[in-house]
Design a protein around this motif. Structure first.
Motif, PDB file in Angstrom:
ATOM      1  N   PRO A  39     -13.772  -7.581  34.275  1.00 11.01           N
ATOM      2  CA  PRO A  39     -13.669  -7.388  35.725  1.00 11.01           C
ATOM      3  C   PRO A  39     -12.826  -6.158  36.063  1.00 11.01           C
ATOM      4  N   TYR A  54      -5.323  -7.981  38.057  1.00 14.50           N
ATOM      5  CA  TYR A  54      -6.702  -8.238  38.462  1.00 14.50           C
ATOM      6  C   TYR A  54      -6.690  -8.923  39.825  1.00 14.50           C
ATOM      7  N   ASP A  58     -12.229 -10.215  42.354  1.00  9.62           N
ATOM      8  CA  ASP A  58     -12.966  -9.450  41.342  1.00  9.62           C
ATOM      9  C   ASP A  58     -13.246 -10.301  40.105  1.00  9.62           C
ATOM     10  N   TRP A  62     -16.884 -11.333  38.816  1.00 10.50           N
ATOM     11  CA  TRP A  62     -17.290 -11.062  37.433  1.00 10.50           C
ATOM     12  C   TRP A  62     -17.827 -12.330  36.773  1.00 10.50           C
ATOM     13  N   ARG A  70     -17.568  -2.752  34.315  1.00 10.65           N
ATOM     14  CA  ARG A  70     -16.646  -2.486  35.430  1.00 10.65           C
ATOM     15  C   ARG A  70     -15.751  -1.331  35.043  1.00 10.65           C
TER      16      ARG A  70
END
Length: 75
Positions: A39, A54, A58, A62, A70
């Motif tokens: 991700p 992260y 996202d 993912w 990505r």
């Protein structure tokens, strides 16, 4: 209610938190990041030991869409 969901999706996760959500080891997540198949992420500090984060949204995206390549987010 929508703003609460938006806040939750914008939450920043550490690699350990993201890997738990994804049911992967931290090292597997790191490998996916290195290969560009994980991700989207943001590197908060420069260098090899830089802190990685992260966005929850996202990671969930993912998980829903699979191993789509990505890239690193631009700070």
């Amino acid at each position: 209610m929508g703003s609460l969901l938006s806040c939750a999706l914008d939450e920043w996760l550490t690699p350990a938190e993201a890997s738990r959500l994804m049911k992967l080891s931290v090292s597997t997540l790191k490998d996916k990041r290195w290969r560009g198949t994980g991700p989207a992420y943001r590197k908060l500090s420069p260098g090899k030991g830089g802190r990685i984060r992260y966005r929850r949204g996202d990671v969930l995206d993912w998980l829903e869409n699979g191993d789509a390549p990505r890239s690193e987010l631009v700070a």
